[in-house]
Design a protein around this motif. Structure first.
Motif, mmCIF file in Angstrom:
data_model
loop_
_atom_site.group_PDB
_atom_site.id
_atom_site.type_symbol
_atom_site.label_atom_id
_atom_site.label_comp_id
_atom_site.label_asym_id
_atom_site.label_seq_id
_atom_site.Cartn_x
_atom_site.Cartn_y
_atom_site.Cartn_z
ATOM 1 N N GLY A 60 -6.760 5.171 4.876
ATOM 2 C CA GLY A 60 -5.674 4.847 5.214
ATOM 3 C C GLY A 60 -4.821 3.584 5.320
ATOM 4 O O GLY A 60 -3.733 3.729 6.761
ATOM 5 N N ARG A 61 -4.539 3.783 4.262
ATOM 6 C CA ARG A 61 -3.259 2.860 4.328
ATOM 7 C C ARG A 61 -2.657 3.357 2.707
ATOM 8 O O ARG A 61 -3.017 4.577 1.493
ATOM 9 C CB ARG A 61 -4.015 1.352 3.176
ATOM 10 C CG ARG A 61 -4.505 0.954 4.133
ATOM 11 C CD ARG A 61 -4.733 -0.623 3.793
ATOM 12 N NE ARG A 61 -5.956 -1.561 4.917
ATOM 13 C CZ ARG A 61 -5.031 -2.335 5.888
ATOM 14 N NH1 ARG A 61 -3.741 -2.396 6.044
ATOM 15 N NH2 ARG A 61 -5.703 -2.702 6.991
ATOM 16 N N TYR A 62 -1.050 2.742 3.140
ATOM 17 C CA TYR A 62 -0.144 3.436 1.702
ATOM 18 C C TYR A 62 0.226 2.286 0.521
ATOM 19 O O TYR A 62 0.715 0.975 1.243
ATOM 20 C CB TYR A 62 0.355 4.028 2.776
ATOM 21 C CG TYR A 62 0.487 5.625 3.668
ATOM 22 C CD1 TYR A 62 0.677 6.761 3.468
ATOM 23 C CD2 TYR A 62 -0.061 5.213 5.099
ATOM 24 C CE1 TYR A 62 0.609 7.581 4.519
ATOM 25 C CE2 TYR A 62 -0.478 5.932 5.485
ATOM 26 C CZ TYR A 62 0.058 7.689 5.512
ATOM 27 O OH TYR A 62 -0.554 8.154 6.133
ATOM 28 N N LEU A 63 0.827 2.287 -0.376
ATOM 29 C CA LEU A 63 0.691 2.181 -1.242
ATOM 30 C C LEU A 63 1.854 3.505 -2.560
ATOM 31 O O LEU A 63 2.313 4.522 -2.293
ATOM 32 C CB LEU A 63 -0.209 2.030 -2.270
ATOM 33 C CG LEU A 63 -1.275 1.679 -1.880
ATOM 34 C CD1 LEU A 63 -2.419 2.217 -1.270
ATOM 35 C CD2 LEU A 63 -2.406 0.844 -3.338
ATOM 36 N N PRO A 64 2.773 2.293 -3.096
ATOM 37 C CA PRO A 64 3.756 3.185 -4.009
ATOM 38 C C PRO A 64 3.011 4.461 -4.339
ATOM 39 O O PRO A 64 2.057 4.402 -5.099
ATOM 40 C CB PRO A 64 4.492 2.174 -4.958
ATOM 41 C CG PRO A 64 3.771 1.309 -3.973
ATOM 42 C CD PRO A 64 2.621 1.508 -3.438
ATOM 43 N N GLY A 65 3.569 5.493 -4.172
ATOM 44 C CA GLY A 65 2.968 6.764 -4.927
ATOM 45 C C GLY A 65 3.309 6.636 -7.078
ATOM 46 O O GLY A 65 3.958 5.967 -7.268
ATOM 47 N N GLY A 119 4.744 12.828 -4.577
ATOM 48 C CA GLY A 119 3.774 12.005 -4.852
ATOM 49 C C GLY A 119 4.741 10.684 -5.135
ATOM 50 O O GLY A 119 4.320 9.886 -5.991
ATOM 51 N N TRP A 120 5.574 10.563 -4.199
ATOM 52 C CA TRP A 120 6.193 9.240 -3.838
ATOM 53 C C TRP A 120 5.459 7.997 -3.626
ATOM 54 O O TRP A 120 5.486 6.718 -3.076
ATOM 55 C CB TRP A 120 7.265 9.930 -3.014
ATOM 56 C CG TRP A 120 8.804 10.418 -3.995
ATOM 57 C CD1 TRP A 120 8.987 11.572 -3.542
ATOM 58 C CD2 TRP A 120 10.221 9.882 -4.058
ATOM 59 N NE1 TRP A 120 10.173 12.335 -4.124
ATOM 60 C CE2 TRP A 120 10.475 10.974 -4.590
ATOM 61 C CE3 TRP A 120 10.065 8.587 -4.678
ATOM 62 C CZ2 TRP A 120 11.486 10.761 -5.391
ATOM 63 C CZ3 TRP A 120 11.079 8.289 -5.435
ATOM 64 C CH2 TRP A 120 12.277 9.378 -5.969
ATOM 65 N N VAL A 121 3.995 8.832 -2.454
ATOM 66 C CA VAL A 121 3.704 7.740 -1.409
ATOM 67 C C VAL A 121 2.051 7.941 -2.060
ATOM 68 O O VAL A 121 1.037 9.453 -2.177
ATOM 69 C CB VAL A 121 4.009 7.397 -0.169
ATOM 70 C CG1 VAL A 121 2.865 6.479 0.890
ATOM 71 C CG2 VAL A 121 5.211 6.713 0.002
ATOM 72 N N PHE A 122 1.165 7.285 -2.361
ATOM 73 C CA PHE A 122 0.024 7.257 -2.334
ATOM 74 C C PHE A 122 -1.095 6.818 -1.016
ATOM 75 O O PHE A 122 -0.934 6.148 -0.238
ATOM 76 C CB PHE A 122 -0.793 6.493 -3.621
ATOM 77 C CG PHE A 122 -1.644 6.527 -3.478
ATOM 78 C CD1 PHE A 122 -3.191 7.754 -4.092
ATOM 79 C CD2 PHE A 122 -3.259 5.729 -3.970
ATOM 80 C CE1 PHE A 122 -4.025 8.115 -4.968
ATOM 81 C CE2 PHE A 122 -3.868 5.569 -4.013
ATOM 82 C CZ PHE A 122 -5.299 7.588 -4.239
#
Length: 262
Positions: free
Chosen positions: A60-65, A53-56
């Motif tokens: 194909g892209r990464y966001l703060p979870g 749950g730290w990253v979302f």
């Protein structure tokens, strides 16, 4: 050749920082290149962070979870206030006036730390106060540091308050003057006897971290020499905070030179 972090913790933290700092959600290849990791390694670490749950991950892209978002705001504000309190105290002592630090929120700016000399002890409220964008210099400095898209919700807040946007005394003129000079100045707007001068701390263009503000009686700023001194001291304080935060985030990169324990 870029040296890779030497531990699993280093790899995870480097990727979290890269995700959190990115102005646009990055792809795996962009994150791997930024932190100097092979793509398979970056993918494996990011998959673990997504699972916890730290990253979302989306398209194909990464966001703060969710976990990072829940922890980051209060923790960051408290840490920032504690870290920068000595700078506020030094600025207050140098100018003989009140100083405070504010951070931007959706409804304005929040005072997270403050220093008051003896002659301002009658002002009891400050820390925790939410300031509308047009009322004090700290909120104006933060708003003016935003780009033209990010500032739009704050312009709506000002318009809803009844304060004018247009004209020489309007908020848009205040923003333009602040952007040109680097300093926000508000005199006799919230209270007739009070004036404030502020400078935003902007580690990355368009993303103000906080503002540092000097608050005094309006007559304190009648003298151009005093106003010039306030601006110089604010510049020193803002630079000190930027350098302090930069040194913290880069110190780990230097420590990655160590050998990984076996």
């Amino acid at each position: 050749m870029t040296s890779s972090p030497q531990s699993a913790v280093d790899k995870a933290l480097d990727l979290l920082i890269a995700v959190a700092r990115s102005s646009n959600p990055p792809k795996l290849s962009e994150l791997a290149d930024e932190v100097g990791l092979p793509r398979p390694t970056a993918h494996r670490v990011l998959s673990d962070l997504v699972g916890r749950g730290w990253v979302f991950r989306y398209d194909g892209r990464y966001l703060p979870g969710a976990v990072l978002l829940q922890l980051s705001n209060d923790a960051a504000v408290n840490s920032l206030a504690a870290l920068c309190q000595p700078t506020l105290a030094s600025l207050s002592a140098a100018m003989g006036m009140m100083t405070n630090m504010q951070v931007l929120e959706k409804a304005g700016s929040r005072v997270i730390a403050a220093e008051r000399p003896e002659r301002f002890k009658m002002i009891t409220r400050m820390v925790g106060d939410l300031i509308p964008p047009h009322r004090f210099a700290g909120a104006l400095a933060l708003t003016a540091a935003l780009d033209d898209n990010a500032i739009k919700p704050y312009l709506e807040l000002v318009a809803q308050s009844g304060h004018p946007l247009d004209g020489d005394s309007g908020f848009l003129a205040d923003v333009a003057r602040t952007r040109e000079s680097g300093f926000a100045i508000i005199r006799q707007r919230s209270q007739e006897i009070v004036a404030s001068v502020s400078r935003a701390v902007v580690p990355r263009l368009g993303s103000p971290l906080c503002s540092i503000t000097v608050i005094g009686y309006d007559t304190d700023f009648d003298d151009d020499v005093t106003l010039g001194a306030v601006k110089r001291e604010l510049t020193v304080a803002a630079t000190t905070i930027e350098q302090l935060l930069t040194s913290i985030t880069t110190s780990k990169a230097n420590s990655s030179e160590r050998e990984e324990p076996t």
